[in-house]
Every structure is written in C-alpha cells, then in structure tokens.
Design an enzyme around this catalytic site. Sequence first.
Site, PDB file in Angstrom:
ATOM      1  N   HIS A 144      47.745 -23.387  42.276  1.00  0.00           N
ATOM      2  CA  HIS A 144      46.809 -22.567  41.429  1.00  0.00           C
ATOM      3  C   HIS A 144      46.802 -21.158  41.619  1.00  0.00           C
ATOM      4  O   HIS A 144      46.583 -20.431  40.624  1.00  0.00           O
ATOM      5  CB  HIS A 144      45.453 -23.240  41.779  1.00  0.00           C
ATOM      6  CG  HIS A 144      44.358 -22.512  41.168  1.00  0.00           C
ATOM      7  ND1 HIS A 144      43.614 -23.183  40.239  1.00  0.00           N
ATOM      8  CD2 HIS A 144      43.560 -21.389  41.538  1.00  0.00           C
ATOM      9  CE1 HIS A 144      42.524 -22.430  40.048  1.00  0.00           C
ATOM     10  NE2 HIS A 144      42.718 -21.488  40.647  1.00  0.00           N
ATOM     11  N   GLU A 145      47.052 -20.788  43.025  1.00  0.00           N
ATOM     12  CA  GLU A 145      46.986 -19.283  43.285  1.00  0.00           C
ATOM     13  C   GLU A 145      48.271 -18.560  42.746  1.00  0.00           C
ATOM     14  O   GLU A 145      48.235 -17.473  42.218  1.00  0.00           O
ATOM     15  CB  GLU A 145      47.025 -19.217  44.968  1.00  0.00           C
ATOM     16  CG  GLU A 145      45.782 -19.618  45.458  1.00  0.00           C
ATOM     17  CD  GLU A 145      44.588 -18.644  44.704  1.00  0.00           C
ATOM     18  OE1 GLU A 145      44.638 -17.376  44.899  1.00  0.00           O
ATOM     19  OE2 GLU A 145      43.654 -19.178  44.368  1.00  0.00           O
ATOM     20  N   HIS A 148      47.497 -17.765  39.131  1.00  0.00           N
ATOM     21  CA  HIS A 148      46.782 -16.506  38.720  1.00  0.00           C
ATOM     22  C   HIS A 148      47.864 -15.261  38.953  1.00  0.00           C
ATOM     23  O   HIS A 148      47.688 -14.401  37.991  1.00  0.00           O
ATOM     24  CB  HIS A 148      45.813 -16.128  40.019  1.00  0.00           C
ATOM     25  CG  HIS A 148      44.399 -17.149  39.860  1.00  0.00           C
ATOM     26  ND1 HIS A 148      43.965 -17.025  38.588  1.00  0.00           N
ATOM     27  CD2 HIS A 148      43.933 -17.983  40.564  1.00  0.00           C
ATOM     28  CE1 HIS A 148      42.970 -17.712  38.721  1.00  0.00           C
ATOM     29  NE2 HIS A 148      42.753 -18.145  39.837  1.00  0.00           N
ATOM     30  N   GLU A 201      40.573 -19.439  35.169  1.00  0.00           N
ATOM     31  CA  GLU A 201      40.492 -20.486  35.855  1.00  0.00           C
ATOM     32  C   GLU A 201      41.143 -21.841  35.594  1.00  0.00           C
ATOM     33  O   GLU A 201      42.057 -22.457  36.179  1.00  0.00           O
ATOM     34  CB  GLU A 201      39.194 -21.102  36.718  1.00  0.00           C
ATOM     35  CG  GLU A 201      38.499 -20.021  37.653  1.00  0.00           C
ATOM     36  CD  GLU A 201      39.317 -19.931  38.854  1.00  0.00           C
ATOM     37  OE1 GLU A 201      39.410 -20.807  39.697  1.00  0.00           O
ATOM     38  OE2 GLU A 201      39.901 -18.791  39.038  1.00  0.00           O
TER      39      GLU A 201
END
Length: 272
Positions: A144-145, A148, A201
């Site tokens: 997920h990070e 980004h 997100e």
Amino acid sequence: MPKPHLFTLTLAASLLLGCQAVNTTSGGAVGVERKQYMFSMLSTEQVNQMYAQSYQETLSAASQKGVLAKNSALSKRVNGIAQRLIAEVPAFRPDAAQWDWEVNVIESPELNANCGPGGKIIFYSGLIDKLKLTDDEIAAVMGHEIAHALREHGREAMSKAYGVQMATQLGSAFGVGDGSLQLANMGVEYLMTLPNSRSNENEADLIGLELAARAGYNPNAAISLWEKMGAAAGSAPPEFLSTHPSSSSRTQALQSTIPKVMPLYEQRRKNR
C-alpha cells in the site's frame, strides 16, 4: 477589472496551463487508470530529492537515539519482504526499478509505516509487534505504501497546494475581493484537487494488493490487516490511521478486487 466569473475561468485556465495530465503508473490487473494533474515546475526528481533529505534527517535522529534497527531480526525480516515487493514494481512503473530504494526499521511503539517519494521506506516496530503482523500482513501495509510512491500522490498533493496558493496570490495581485477569491479557489478545487485523498487511498489499496500478490503474499491478508487496524483504533487510534482512514467501504473494495489478483498469487506460489 475582470468580472468574478470571468476571473475564475481565466485563473483556472492559467493554472491548468502550468499542469501536465499524466498517468504515473500502468493500470495493472486492478485497473487504476485515473489521470493526475502535476505542475510542470514541480518535477518528480525535485520531490524525490526533497523527501530524501527529510528521510535522512529522520534516520539520523533515530540513529542518535539508538533506535535505528540495522541488523536486527525484525529489520532483516522487513527488508526481505520489501525486496520481493520492490522486484514487482516494474509491472506498474518500469522506471521505479532504478529508484534509490531504502528500507529501514525504527524501534518505536508507534503503529506506523511509510514509503515516501523515490522509494524511501520506514517501518516502526510497534506496528508489527503490537498488531502481531504476519509476513503477508506486513506485505499488505508495505505494498500500500509503495503504491503511494509509485502513483506520486505526494507530488500530486503538492501540485494541488500550489494551485490554491497561486489562486490566492494572483487574485490579490488583480485586486479581487474576498468573495471572488473564494469563488476562484473553489474553481481551482474542483478542477485540480478532485478526486480527493479517498481516491488516492483506494488506488494505493488496489495497487498494493496486486504488488503483494505478484510477490507471493496472500492478498487476503489485506482484510485481516484492516481488521487489526480497526481493533487497535478502539482506544488510541494508530498513527497510521490518521493518514490512512479505515472504513467498511475500503474492506468491501478489497474483497471485490481479491479475485482479480488471486491468479497472480497462485501462479507465483506455484513457481516458487
């Protein structure tokens, strides 16, 4: 003096001329295709360099306090997971394979993790220890990070902020009243700041899910991860949730996407 509505349109057009419509990543199996608007004066390299400096300052401070874990078992575990995920980033963004990736663990009770622009990863031991994260769940957070960073959400946010700032400065220069400035800023907001952070997100969730699956980590771990996050939010919400709010819609979106990436996970497991 331009009429308020004419000023708004003129300002919006001027700001958009300074922007580039880009798609930082390919869509992947999860289909993230949203175009992003970035200020041409704010390059990827500039943002990466700015964050790299901040990252090194964070590491230096942690080292001075004796909490920068370099050769601990946890550090080796996190680095091992990271390397498998980083190996899969070309599926979304080939140039990211040449980023100067760094992975560090800080011994701290904070329930937090981050991957900044240019591939600078920090994990806080509290997130893993307190939530008793499995390797699959660590991969879900890290994927997920990393997503980004691949999508350059940080640069996108800075571009949005520049747009609002320029709207105010240009409005003042033209002697436009507060009411017209508010109208102009609202126009900029709709033209440049939407989709909002909720969309970012969602993009990170989906791309992270696919990265983890491609690296051989069970995508179902994303569900158990957010369940643990939600449980931890009962008393003192984790730092992670202040920038990554949890919701039932997030879990639903992940559950509906898992079937798209499960074949990638099963293929990787079969080939290991």
